[in-house]
Design a protein around this motif. Structure first.
Motif, mmCIF file in Angstrom:
data_model
loop_
_atom_site.group_PDB
_atom_site.id
_atom_site.type_symbol
_atom_site.label_atom_id
_atom_site.label_comp_id
_atom_site.label_asym_id
_atom_site.label_seq_id
_atom_site.Cartn_x
_atom_site.Cartn_y
_atom_site.Cartn_z
ATOM 1 N N GLY A 138 -4.958 0.128 -3.106
ATOM 2 C CA GLY A 138 -3.540 0.190 -3.406
ATOM 3 C C GLY A 138 -3.265 0.252 -4.883
ATOM 4 O O GLY A 138 -2.159 0.474 -5.303
ATOM 5 N N LEU A 139 -4.291 0.018 -5.732
ATOM 6 C CA LEU A 139 -4.098 0.040 -7.170
ATOM 7 C C LEU A 139 -4.959 1.110 -7.827
ATOM 8 O O LEU A 139 -5.218 1.067 -9.011
ATOM 9 N N SER A 140 -5.422 2.080 -7.055
ATOM 10 C CA SER A 140 -6.186 3.158 -7.630
ATOM 11 C C SER A 140 -5.236 4.049 -8.411
ATOM 12 O O SER A 140 -4.031 3.839 -8.415
ATOM 13 N N GLY A 141 -5.759 5.076 -9.039
ATOM 14 C CA GLY A 141 -4.954 5.898 -9.940
ATOM 15 C C GLY A 141 -3.711 6.482 -9.299
ATOM 16 O O GLY A 141 -3.329 6.113 -8.212
ATOM 17 N N ALA A 142 -3.073 7.414 -10.002
ATOM 18 C CA ALA A 142 -1.818 7.993 -9.498
ATOM 19 C C ALA A 142 -2.035 8.643 -8.149
ATOM 20 O O ALA A 142 -3.034 9.293 -7.927
ATOM 21 N N ASP A 190 0.827 -1.215 0.000
ATOM 22 C CA ASP A 190 0.000 0.000 0.000
ATOM 23 C C ASP A 190 0.862 1.267 0.000
ATOM 24 O O ASP A 190 0.605 2.218 0.729
ATOM 25 N N LEU A 191 1.920 1.262 -0.837
ATOM 26 C CA LEU A 191 2.789 2.426 -0.949
ATOM 27 C C LEU A 191 2.289 3.355 -2.042
ATOM 28 O O LEU A 191 1.705 2.919 -3.036
ATOM 29 N N THR A 192 2.519 4.648 -1.862
ATOM 30 C CA THR A 192 2.201 5.613 -2.915
ATOM 31 C C THR A 192 3.277 5.533 -3.986
ATOM 32 O O THR A 192 4.347 4.940 -3.782
ATOM 33 N N VAL A 233 8.120 4.827 -12.397
ATOM 34 C CA VAL A 233 7.229 4.074 -11.524
ATOM 35 C C VAL A 233 5.800 4.173 -12.031
ATOM 36 O O VAL A 233 5.086 3.172 -12.148
ATOM 37 N N LYS A 234 5.367 5.409 -12.345
ATOM 38 C CA LYS A 234 3.990 5.606 -12.825
ATOM 39 C C LYS A 234 3.762 4.870 -14.137
ATOM 40 O O LYS A 234 2.701 4.262 -14.348
#
Length: 200
Positions: free
Chosen positions: A195-199, A150-152, A167-168
């Motif tokens: 954790g997999l939502s948009g940027a 769950d990292l940004t 990364v993006k």
């Protein structure tokens, strides 16, 4: 006038001396001779027979390890052993009281809420793990950090040392690949995993 006959001195029992000197034979003799007395003391003060046996053993272990503190001129070996046994019994009683308090405290705690995992969530995670395994290494690593840890995106860049833009890109391409596979496999659209939502 004849002098009265003197009683001969009783034979000196050197068991205490040999015990203090570290004679292992004396340890065995002391246990054979006084073990029952120590055990009787323990059983008379403790309700649990197993505790009494443990105390008896602990008494002789403590006596042997501390044998240099025994002074045969100040008292008998059996008296010294019973003194140690009495202290071990008290220690055991205090420990039992603490255990009882802990058990009572635990019993008074509220019932824990159910922590059984949601079956649908487990299935989703298994499906995602399987799909992630098919991705290129870079994309898979980035998505695992986003989904499981769950990292940004910024945190992933910091952890991996990969530029933020890269990364993006990896996450965007990985998500596109997952979406295509889900559509091909006929997976239910469902909500997107945390954790997999948009940027971010």
């Amino acid at each position: 006038m004849t002098a009265p006959l003197q009683e001969p001195d009783p034979p000196v029992d050197d068991l205490g001396l040999r015990f203090r000197a570290g004679d292992e034979v004396a340890l065995r003799e002391a246990y054979d001779r006084y073990g029952r007395a120590v055990h009787h003391l323990a059983t008379s003060m403790l309700a649990n027979r197993s505790d009494a046996e443990d105390v008896t053993q602990a008494t002789f272990v403590a006596a042997w390890l501390g044998r240099d503190t025994f002074d045969p001129t100040k008292g008998s070996l059996v008296g010294w052993l019973l003194g140690i046994g009495r202290r071990k019994v008290i220690d055991r009683m205090r420990a039992s009281a603490r255990e009882t308090r802990v058990v009572e405290t635990v019993r008074q705690l509220p019932e824990p809420t159910s922590t059984d995992p949601d079956p649908d969530r487990v299935v989703d995670r298994l499906v995602i793990a399987d799909e992630l395994a098919r991705l290129p290494d870079d994309q898979r690593r980035m998505l695992e950090l986003a989904f499981y840890d769950d990292l940004t995106h910024q945190q992933i860049a910091t952890v991996t040392g990969v530029p933020l833009g890269t990364v993006k890109s990896h996450i965007r391409r990985g998500m596109a690949s997952l979406k295509r596979r889900w559509e091909v496999d006929g997976a239910a659209p469902g909500p997107r995993p945390a954790g997999l939502s948009g940027a971010r």
